[in-house]
Write an enzyme that holds these catalytic residues in place. Structure first.
Site, PDB file in Angstrom:
ATOM      1  CB  SER A 150       8.332 -30.366  24.447  1.00 12.57           C
ATOM      2  OG  SER A 150       8.606 -30.121  23.076  1.00 12.57           O
ATOM      3  CG  HIS A 193       9.822 -27.249  27.358  1.00 12.37           C
ATOM      4  ND1 HIS A 193      10.857 -26.980  28.231  1.00 12.37           N
ATOM      5  CD2 HIS A 193      10.413 -27.533  26.176  1.00 12.37           C
ATOM      6  CE1 HIS A 193      12.017 -27.116  27.605  1.00 12.37           C
ATOM      7  NE2 HIS A 193      11.775 -27.439  26.346  1.00 12.37           N
ATOM      8  CG  HIS A 252      14.693 -25.186  25.699  1.00  6.31           C
ATOM      9  ND1 HIS A 252      14.692 -26.500  25.272  1.00  6.31           N
ATOM     10  CD2 HIS A 252      16.011 -24.834  25.807  1.00  6.31           C
ATOM     11  CE1 HIS A 252      15.941 -26.916  25.119  1.00  6.31           C
ATOM     12  NE2 HIS A 252      16.747 -25.931  25.430  1.00  6.31           N
ATOM     13  CG  MET A 255      19.542 -29.883  25.913  1.00  9.56           C
ATOM     14  SD  MET A 255      17.758 -29.739  25.687  1.00  9.56           S
ATOM     15  CE  MET A 255      17.458 -30.903  24.356  1.00  9.56           C
TER      16      MET A 255
HETATM   17  C1  DX5 Z   1      14.602 -30.761  21.503  1.00  5.82           C
HETATM   18  C2  DX5 Z   1      13.631 -30.053  22.440  1.00  5.82           C
HETATM   19  C3  DX5 Z   1      12.806 -30.991  23.270  1.00  5.82           C
HETATM   20  C4  DX5 Z   1      12.139 -32.097  22.511  1.00  5.82           C
HETATM   21  C5  DX5 Z   1      11.285 -32.981  23.337  1.00  5.82           C
HETATM   22  O1  DX5 Z   1      15.383 -29.795  20.880  1.00  5.82           O
HETATM   23  O2  DX5 Z   1      14.314 -29.200  23.306  1.00  5.82           O
HETATM   24  O3  DX5 Z   1      11.937 -30.264  24.106  1.00  5.82           O
HETATM   25  O4  DX5 Z   1      11.466 -31.657  21.395  1.00  5.82           O
HETATM   26  O5  DX5 Z   1      10.672 -33.920  22.518  1.00  5.82           O
HETATM   27  P1  DX5 Z   1      10.777 -35.492  22.739  1.00  5.82           P
HETATM   28  O6  DX5 Z   1      10.099 -35.752  24.050  1.00  5.82           O
HETATM   29  O7  DX5 Z   1      10.023 -36.064  21.563  1.00  5.82           O
HETATM   30  O8  DX5 Z   1      12.225 -35.859  22.747  1.00  5.82           O
HETATM   31 ZN    ZN Z   2      13.151 -28.190  24.957  1.00  4.54          ZN
END
Ligand code: DX5
Ligand code: ZN
Length: 240
Positions: free
Chosen positions: A20, A45, A78, A149
């Site tokens: 991400s 992502h 996303h 999520m």
């Molecule tokens: C949250 C995002 C995620 C997130 C992932 O709103 O959709 O993609 O940032 O980050 P970590 O792995 O740090 O939870």
């Molecule tokens: Zn995300």
């Protein structure tokens, strides 16, 4: 590549680790993408936030579009935004192979999912932690990926919510063996195993990769932990 070719390719390579790009160095996005590619990332992502659907802002289609030519890795956008319909064409034009909308954001997700597919991209649907799997059962035929999520959307670095595991199990049962089922939020070498065991085959990870000095070993560790669980499961199936 056509939508079906992209999907075929992704399905054949699961489990996939999808960094991400929320916690990376925004001052050097091009460099970060190069580093992720060399480190073995398989899908990028992009967390798009509008300060309305979630209480945070990130980047939009122009930033993603300007990075499209830096890599051949597939892009998943996303969209954590209140009005995805207004911006879909921008993300299609930006060259995203997958576009994921939130079921909570729109009254009629099916029509948007169809628009994404008609635009040539694969269509994803995301669910917040408090949204039950039942909220998307009616649109499973219209989508190519489901993203569960495991934190409240908006910020990286939060703790994995174990309630996501039951939702993954339920969705895997409904979607069949090979469909793309992603988990997003709080994924690290400890949480990735249970998520894989519950049926996820795409693992979005921010902190677990970007907090590491070297992305390669961090991605490899995640991949190994997810595979260990999947192999245990197939071993159990063979033993029975
Ligand atoms: C949250 C995002 C995620 C997130 C992932 O709103 O959709 O993609 O940032 O980050 P970590 O792995 O740090 O939870
Ligand atoms: Zn995300």
């Amino acid at each position: 590549m056509s939508r079906l070719a992209v999907l075929d390719n992704l399905q054949n390579r699961t489990p996939l680790i999808a960094p991400s790009l929320l916690k990376c160095d925004f001052g050097d996005l091009g460099g970060e993408i190069g580093r992720l590619e060399r480190a073995g990332a398989e899908l990028l992502h992009w967390d798009v936030m509008d300060g309305h659907f979630v209480p945070n802002l990130s980047y939009g289609a122009p930033v993603i579009e300007s990075l499209r030519r830096r890599t051949r890795l597939p892009f998943d956008a996303h969209l954590m935004i209140s009005e995805p319909a207004r911006y879909l064409d921008d993300f299609l034009r930006a060259g995203c192979e997958l576009i994921t909308i939130h079921v909570e954001a729109v009254p009629d997700p099916a029509s948007l999912l169809r628009r994404i597919r008609q635009g040539g991209a694969a269509a994803g649907i995301a669910l917040n932690p408090n949204t039950p799997a039942a909220a998307i059962e009616g649109v499973l035929d219209e989508c190519d990926l489901v993203l569960v999520m495991s934190v409240e959307p908006g910020f990286g670095g939060q703790k994995f919510l174990p309630s996501a595991l039951d939702k993954l199990r339920r969705l895997r049962g409904l979607m069949g063996e090979t469909a793309l089922l992603a988990i997003d939020g709080g994924i690290d070498p400890q949480t990735i195993g249970p998520a894989a065991e519950a049926g996820a085959n795409i693992f979005v990870a921010g902190s677990a990769i970007f907090d590491a000095d070297d992305y390669g070993p961090a991605i490899e560790r995640l991949r190994r932990s997810s595979l260990a669980m999947t192999e245990d499961r197939s071993q159990l199936t063979t033993d029975n």
